[in-house]
Design an enzyme around this catalytic site. Structure first.
Site, PDB file in Angstrom:
ATOM      1  N   LYS A   1       4.412   5.789   4.426  1.00 27.73           N
ATOM      2  CA  LYS A   1       3.807   4.456   4.473  1.00 27.73           C
ATOM      3  C   LYS A   1       3.672   3.942   5.909  1.00 27.73           C
ATOM      4  O   LYS A   1       3.443   2.748   6.120  1.00 27.73           O
ATOM      5  CB  LYS A   1       4.632   3.487   3.638  1.00 27.73           C
TER       6      LYS A   1
ATOM      7  N   ARG B   1      12.473  -2.137  -8.624  1.00 30.05           N
ATOM      8  CA  ARG B   1      11.095  -2.333  -9.082  1.00 30.05           C
ATOM      9  C   ARG B   1      11.029  -2.109 -10.588  1.00 30.05           C
ATOM     10  O   ARG B   1      11.897  -1.462 -11.176  1.00 30.05           O
ATOM     11  CB  ARG B   1      10.138  -1.352  -8.377  1.00 30.05           C
TER      12      ARG B   1
ATOM     13  N   PRO C   1       0.833  -1.203   0.000  1.00 30.45           N
ATOM     14  CA  PRO C   1       0.000   0.000   0.000  1.00 30.45           C
ATOM     15  C   PRO C   1       0.870   1.256   0.000  1.00 30.45           C
ATOM     16  O   PRO C   1       1.822   1.363   0.764  1.00 30.45           O
ATOM     17  CB  PRO C   1      -0.801  -0.127   1.294  1.00 30.45           C
ATOM     18  N   GLU C   2       0.541   2.187  -0.875  1.00 28.58           N
ATOM     19  CA  GLU C   2       1.302   3.431  -0.964  1.00 28.58           C
ATOM     20  C   GLU C   2       0.650   4.488  -0.075  1.00 28.58           C
ATOM     21  O   GLU C   2      -0.359   4.255   0.581  1.00 28.58           O
ATOM     22  CB  GLU C   2       1.408   3.861  -2.426  1.00 28.58           C
TER      23      GLU C   2
END
Length: 249
Positions: A50, A237, A2-3
């Site tokens: 976060k 990523r 979750p960002e």
């Protein structure tokens, strides 16, 4: 993972439901000692990047980081029994939240909270965020802009989906290694505006006219021009970019 937009959404919802009230705290899984928090008043639920921070009267702060697999379940009936794997249950008179599979769920004394805050860059969704400092951190980062945006010490709360979409909106190649202050300002303004839309909608919103769509993230072709989306690994990523709208420097 979750960002920041979702973490702020969780904080806003839980603060509205529980802040100012005496809470029942338990750990059905047994991996957290909840005695310092049980039966005390929850003052506030706060998001920073976060991270979630719970402030409870007479107790150390409580720090939660969801990581890759963490999630919350909400019950409008706090009498519903929790699952055995719940790390933390926080319940008020009319609502309960169950935390499952977080990376971190731990007491955080004042010095630990100060260290956490010091480790994070400006958060586009916080009212106290310093935009000039955000610009400074991005422009002095000695790495590609796409890698810098994933560094929580540069900007807090940005993850891979937001990286892809914000850089597209700014017309920036993720591999660019030099960002002018004016460009960094524009990128910060985009982050402030679009993460707020995402917080309110509960999802990444990079096009308010089509909130369920993305420009390049996890797409094979650019939604604007139709060009094949470039993908490669950057900062651990997958990076996404349109060769037309985000030309290489």
């Amino acid at each position: 993972m979750p960002e920041g937009h979702l973490i702020h959404r969780y904080a806003h919802e839980q603060h509205a439901a529980l802040a100012g009230r005496v809470i029942a705290a338990s750990s059905p899984q047994g991996r957290l000692d909840t005695r310092p928090y049980d039966g005390r008043r929850l003052r506030a639920v706060e998001a920073y990047g976060k991270h979630l921070l719970y402030h409870v009267d007479g107790a150390p702060g409580l720090h939660v980081h969801l990581g890759m697999r963490g999630l919350f379940l909400r019950y409008d009936d706090p009498g519903v029994p929790p699952r055995k794997g719940v790390r933390l249950r926080l319940a008020g008179a009319s609502v309960a939240y169950d935390l499952i599979a977080p990376t971190r769920c731990e007491p955080l004394p004042a010095d630990g909270e100060r260290a956490l805050r010091a480790s994070l860059g400006p958060d586009p969704l916080r009212a106290d965020a310093d935009g000039d400092e955000a610009v400074r951190r991005l422009t002095v980062a000695r790495t590609a802009v796409g890698a810098a945006l994933l560094d929580q010490a540069v900007w807090a709360g940005i993850g891979n989906a937001w990286r892809a979409e914000l850089l597209f909106l700014a017309g920036l190649d993720p591999a660019a290694r030099s960002v002018a202050p004016a460009t960094a300002h524009r990128l910060w303004d985009l982050a402030v505006r679009h993460l707020a839309l995402g917080r309110d909608a509960g999802q990444v919103v990079s096009d308010p006219a089509a909130p369920d769509e993305r420009w390049v993230y996890k797409r094979t072709t650019c939604r604007r021009c139709g060009a094949p989306v470039r993908t490669w690994e950057l900062g651990g990523r997958t990076a996404y970019a349109c060769p037309i709208d985000q030309p290489a420097a």
